[in-house]
Design an enzyme around this catalytic site. Structure first.
Site, PDB file in Angstrom:
ATOM      1  N   MET A   1       0.867  -0.966   0.185  1.00  0.00           N
ATOM      2  CA  MET A   1      -0.071   0.112   0.158  1.00  0.00           C
ATOM      3  C   MET A   1       0.888   1.315   0.190  1.00  0.00           C
ATOM      4  O   MET A   1       0.682   2.035   0.725  1.00  0.00           O
ATOM      5  CB  MET A   1      -0.976   0.019   1.116  1.00  0.00           C
ATOM      6  CG  MET A   1      -2.182  -0.946   1.004  1.00  0.00           C
ATOM      7  SD  MET A   1      -2.997  -1.290   2.404  1.00  0.00           S
ATOM      8  CE  MET A   1      -3.281   0.282   3.110  1.00  0.00           C
ATOM      9  N   CYS A  91       6.009  -7.178   1.122  1.00  0.00           N
ATOM     10  CA  CYS A  91       5.364  -6.821   0.081  1.00  0.00           C
ATOM     11  C   CYS A  91       5.660  -7.599  -1.493  1.00  0.00           C
ATOM     12  O   CYS A  91       6.679  -8.144  -1.495  1.00  0.00           O
ATOM     13  CB  CYS A  91       6.392  -5.278  -0.497  1.00  0.00           C
ATOM     14  SG  CYS A  91       5.895  -4.507  -1.886  1.00  0.00           S
ATOM     15  N   ASN A 192      -2.905 -10.349  10.553  1.00  0.00           N
ATOM     16  CA  ASN A 192      -3.373  -9.250   9.332  1.00  0.00           C
ATOM     17  C   ASN A 192      -4.145 -10.210   8.244  1.00  0.00           C
ATOM     18  O   ASN A 192      -3.394 -11.328   7.670  1.00  0.00           O
ATOM     19  CB  ASN A 192      -2.208  -8.788   8.701  1.00  0.00           C
ATOM     20  CG  ASN A 192      -2.354  -7.799   7.499  1.00  0.00           C
ATOM     21  OD1 ASN A 192      -1.527  -7.689   6.527  1.00  0.00           O
ATOM     22  ND2 ASN A 192      -3.858  -7.383   7.666  1.00  0.00           N
ATOM     23  N   GLY A 193      -5.139  -9.857   7.891  1.00  0.00           N
ATOM     24  CA  GLY A 193      -6.024 -10.821   6.789  1.00  0.00           C
ATOM     25  C   GLY A 193      -7.374 -11.229   7.470  1.00  0.00           C
ATOM     26  O   GLY A 193      -7.717 -11.152   8.547  1.00  0.00           O
ATOM     27  N   GLU A 217      -6.209  -2.920   3.447  1.00  0.00           N
ATOM     28  CA  GLU A 217      -6.758  -2.383   2.218  1.00  0.00           C
ATOM     29  C   GLU A 217      -8.451  -1.966   2.683  1.00  0.00           C
ATOM     30  O   GLU A 217      -9.054  -1.338   1.979  1.00  0.00           O
ATOM     31  CB  GLU A 217      -6.796  -3.372   1.066  1.00  0.00           C
ATOM     32  CG  GLU A 217      -5.576  -3.396   0.438  1.00  0.00           C
ATOM     33  CD  GLU A 217      -5.663  -4.208  -0.906  1.00  0.00           C
ATOM     34  OE1 GLU A 217      -6.648  -4.434  -1.389  1.00  0.00           O
ATOM     35  OE2 GLU A 217      -4.328  -4.627  -1.128  1.00  0.00           O
TER      36      GLU A 217
END
Length: 337
Positions: A1, A91, A192-193, A217
């Site tokens: 991001m 990333c 995360n997720g 996101e």
């Protein structure tokens, strides 16, 4: 991001319940060799306004890179203005593959390099060091987590998906992997997720027993997610973001502002008949004032848009905050990186 976690957006998410924010992933070489780049991000980290300082910290600076000396030197340029330095090992983008950093250091052959970087960070910096990883394809993710802990990482964040340059969110995140990592480490683990709504945060943490939940996101479309409000008028949210940008005019770019407004409006309105024209008009705007006029004009008159809420008082909102130190931040985490 990349370019998605500017100070105005971080402040907006903090207003709505996020307890810790990350900067975008910064390039250590540019911090060291591009004075304009360094000064831009130092302005970003020092951005505040009367009554808003309660929202600016804690903040974590995220760096990428594959050279321990360069990463540490760059971290020392910014450590005074943050509460921790995070090494991005997740990333998936093509430029990370080409530069051999981010998620492309997860192969086991690169683990000695990862160990060197994190060890150098933990022994050289005045603030805590951490790392954000994805699932490893060539070895057990838990083993990498142990390596990071032994190297001195103060916490580890796991985005429980494999690296994919073409599809960053290919399939559901493997929360079992987060649970396994949590069971194996003694340092905090952040999950995360698989977060689309506020209830997902609690379900995620209850299942994984993680110490925090990081949202990326989804937060772009719904900056008030951590407030427990999954549906808030997107036009008013966009206008609130623009108000912060006006007060902090030199810490973000018009392109970034347009992207944030697009994400917020698109999150709820992508199927509205006026959205495609709105998006085209948004891309043509040359200033924050033009974006505001567009929001108040076309989108603001669209069906389903509520009356504009009263302005928020940061001092009142902070009365119930318990963010006295970094140790309190692992309830919820908002992230860009």
């Amino acid at each position: 991001m990349v370019n998605q976690s500017d100070a105005p957006f971080r402040l907006l998410t903090r207003r709505y319940g996020a307890t810790l924010t990350y900067t975008q992933m910064l390039d250590p070489n540019q911090l060291l060799n591009d004075r304009e780049y360094l000064e831009f991000h130092l302005r970003d980290l020092q951005s505040t306004h009367h009554g808003w300082d309660v929202y600016t910290r804690p903040v974590i600076v995220q760096l990428c890179g594959n050279d321990p000396e360069v990463v540490v030197k760059a971290a020392k340029q910014v450590q005074t203005y943050c509460d921790g330095i995070d090494l991005n090992l997740g990333c998936p983008q093509e430029h990370a593959r080409e530069g051999h950093f981010g998620g492309y250091l997860l192969n086991k052959k690169d683990w000695p390099l990862i160990n060197s970087i994190v060890s150098a960070m933990s022994h050289s910096l005045a603030v805590p060091s951490s790392a954000k990883i994805r699932l490893c394809a060539s070895a057990k993710t838990v083993d990498l987590g142990r390596l990071l802990e032994h190297a001195g990482a103060s916490w580890v964040t796991l985005h429980a998906r494999h690296v994919s340059a073409k599809r960053r969110r290919q399939g559901a995140a493997d929360l079992d992997a987060v649970q396994e990592l949590k069971d194996a480490l003694t340092v905090p683990v952040v999950s995360n997720g698989n977060v689309r709504t506020f209830s997902d945060i609690h379900d995620n943490m209850a299942y994984t027993r993680a110490d925090g939940a990081m949202v990326g996101e989804t937060l772009l479309g719904n900056p008030c997610l951590f407030s427990g409000d999954d549906i808030r008028d997107p036009v008013h949210m966009s206008l609130e973001y623009l108000d912060i940008c006006k007060v902090l005019p030199e810490v973000t770019t018009l392109k970034t502002i347009q992207a944030h407004v697009r994400h917020i409006i698109e999150f709820q309105c992508v199927r509205r008949p006026w959205y495609s024209k709105f998006r085209l008009a948004l891309n043509e705007c040359d200033s924050v004032d033009e974006i505001e006029a567009l929001l108040r004009g076309k989108a603001g008159k669209a069906p389903g848009v509520a009356e504009e809420p009263e302005s928020r008082d940061p001092e009142d909102e902070h009365k119930d905050s318990n963010l006295d130190d970094l140790g309190d931040t692992f309830d919820h985490v908002s992230y860009s990186g």
